[in-house]
Design an enzyme around this catalytic site. Structure first.
Site, short mmCIF file in Angstrom:
data_model
loop_
_atom_site.label_atom_id
_atom_site.label_comp_id
_atom_site.label_asym_id
_atom_site.label_seq_id
_atom_site.Cartn_x
_atom_site.Cartn_y
_atom_site.Cartn_z
N GLN A 39 -13.28 -10.25 7.21
CA GLN A 39 -13.54 -9.06 7.25
C GLN A 39 -15.04 -8.82 6.75
O GLN A 39 -15.60 -7.76 6.65
CB GLN A 39 -12.86 -8.00 6.20
CG GLN A 39 -11.38 -7.76 6.90
CD GLN A 39 -10.37 -6.64 5.94
OE1 GLN A 39 -10.91 -5.50 5.85
NE2 GLN A 39 -9.39 -7.32 5.70
N LYS A 43 0.80 -1.11 -0.06
CA LYS A 43 0.02 -0.05 -0.13
C LYS A 43 0.82 1.29 -0.10
O LYS A 43 0.66 2.08 0.78
CB LYS A 43 -1.16 -0.09 1.19
CG LYS A 43 -2.09 -1.17 1.08
CD LYS A 43 -3.05 -1.05 2.08
CE LYS A 43 -4.11 -2.07 1.96
NZ LYS A 43 -3.56 -3.65 2.12
N GLY A 50 -16.41 -10.06 3.70
CA GLY A 50 -16.86 -9.92 2.26
C GLY A 50 -17.15 -11.56 1.78
O GLY A 50 -16.56 -12.43 2.22
N ARG A 53 -6.74 -13.65 6.50
CA ARG A 53 -6.77 -14.62 7.78
C ARG A 53 -7.72 -15.71 7.68
O ARG A 53 -7.40 -16.73 8.30
CB ARG A 53 -7.32 -13.50 9.06
CG ARG A 53 -6.38 -12.84 9.35
CD ARG A 53 -7.05 -11.51 10.54
NE ARG A 53 -7.90 -10.55 9.63
CZ ARG A 53 -8.58 -9.80 10.22
NH1 ARG A 53 -8.34 -9.39 11.43
NH2 ARG A 53 -9.20 -8.80 9.35
N GLY A 64 -14.04 -13.22 3.62
CA GLY A 64 -13.73 -13.82 4.65
C GLY A 64 -13.79 -12.92 6.18
O GLY A 64 -15.11 -12.43 6.49
N GLY A 114 -10.77 -8.12 1.83
CA GLY A 114 -11.80 -8.06 2.95
C GLY A 114 -12.80 -9.29 2.66
O GLY A 114 -13.77 -9.24 3.10
#
Lengths: 206, 206
Positions: B166, B53, B168, B185, B164, B162
């Site tokens: 998070q 990033k 999504g 994760r 799983g 994102g």
């Protein structure tokens, strides 16, 4: 330059600068080449600010900040534009570790005006609200430093990058309200880095 | 975990995933702990995307991208919000090194809506104009993926994080237009990471 060479170069430079600077700022390329050990190595000479411009989702941002503090950093720099949760995650980690979080509200290059400038005042408010140590505002645009100073009073400190090679004038940035100047290439690429730092220091208004 | 332990863990994980994934994504904490060598180590199993990033001024952003490519990365992820010059510096470095640049236009966490969402369409245009390989758009908000897809057609690929942990949904992100799903994760923290990756893959629309 290999890892050993990189570490050796910056370890040799650091002690020559301690009487001229308030802190040493390290960026990712140095840590990528020199390993996280370079943070603790430099921290024996002066406080180290990790300018990682952290800009990830909250749990990753906190993890990056934690690495920096664990290795002896005094402060880390996080981008305001990633929003409240990520800035809060880094400020929270700083508070847990007794360290400082600095929030970028604008950058020193021209491209900063494109997306950051329109949002920077709201990022300053975020930094105030979340208990940051200070904000990072561009040394290349003193008027923007002055605006930030007018917003924060003495509640936050201001560190200003872009001094020297990128065109920022040290005295103008300090007059506009900067507490600290961030100087990179004008010092570390100078033939005599300590003398270059001293010259900048002596040019500042008292 | 020390450096050796960190490298060993991810080197052991990588070969179990090669038949389930298109690429391996590494973030800063892994490189900070494992050293840049971990990129070349993982690249022997699958293409590596460095999710740094990148969000620095142009010369620093190019330097970070160059480190990643030098150590064997196939792609790097850069933030669009730092503006044209920094994105151009990273896209230019990618082109010189025969690698890929991916531009973040929105992130997967809620805080992304604060400053990124209002600017994301202009960042998509920047990615198109500067010759990026693709853009990163949130797997947690399929409607935003669909918007990006409507803008870029087949000129850019879309990678969506994102998924799983998070929140999504893999199938919804792919239906909305994602070419690749970024899963962290939910795979690497699973008891059986390869099985977790396979389950996600099997849940996708054909």
């Amino acid at each position: 330059m290999d890892l050993r060479g990189c570490r050796a170069k910056y370890r040799a430079l650091a002690p020559t600068l301690t009487s001229e600077v308030d802190a040493l700022k390290v960026s990712y390329p140095l840590v990528m080449r020199g390993g996280l050990e370079i943070i603790s190595s430099l921290a024996s000479f002066a406080p180290v600010i990790c300018d990682f411009k952290i800009a990830d989702v909250p749990h990753m941002s906190a993890m990056i900040a934690k690495e920096a503090f664990t290795w002896g950093a005094t402060g880390v720099i996080v981008h305001g534009f990633v929003g409240r949760q990520s800035v809060a995650a880094v400020c929270g980690e700083a508070q847990r570790q007794g360290g400082e979080a600095w929030v970028v509200v604008e950058m020193s290059h021209d491209g900063s005006a494109e997306f950051l400038t329109p949002a920077s005042e709201r990022m300053v408010e975020l930094a105030l609200e979340l208990g940051a140590q200070g904000v990072v505002a561009p040394g290349t645009r003193p008027a923007r430093i002055a605006l930030v100073r007018s917003m924060v009073g003495h509640r936050l400190q201001i560190a200003s990058p872009g001094i020297g090679t990128q065109g920022g004038d040290p005295a103008a940035a300090v007059k506009a309200g900067a507490d600290f100047l961030i100087v990179g290439r004008s010092i570390y690429q100078a033939a005599d880095p300590a003398a270059a730092a001293r010259t900048i220091r002596q040019s500042l208004p008292r």
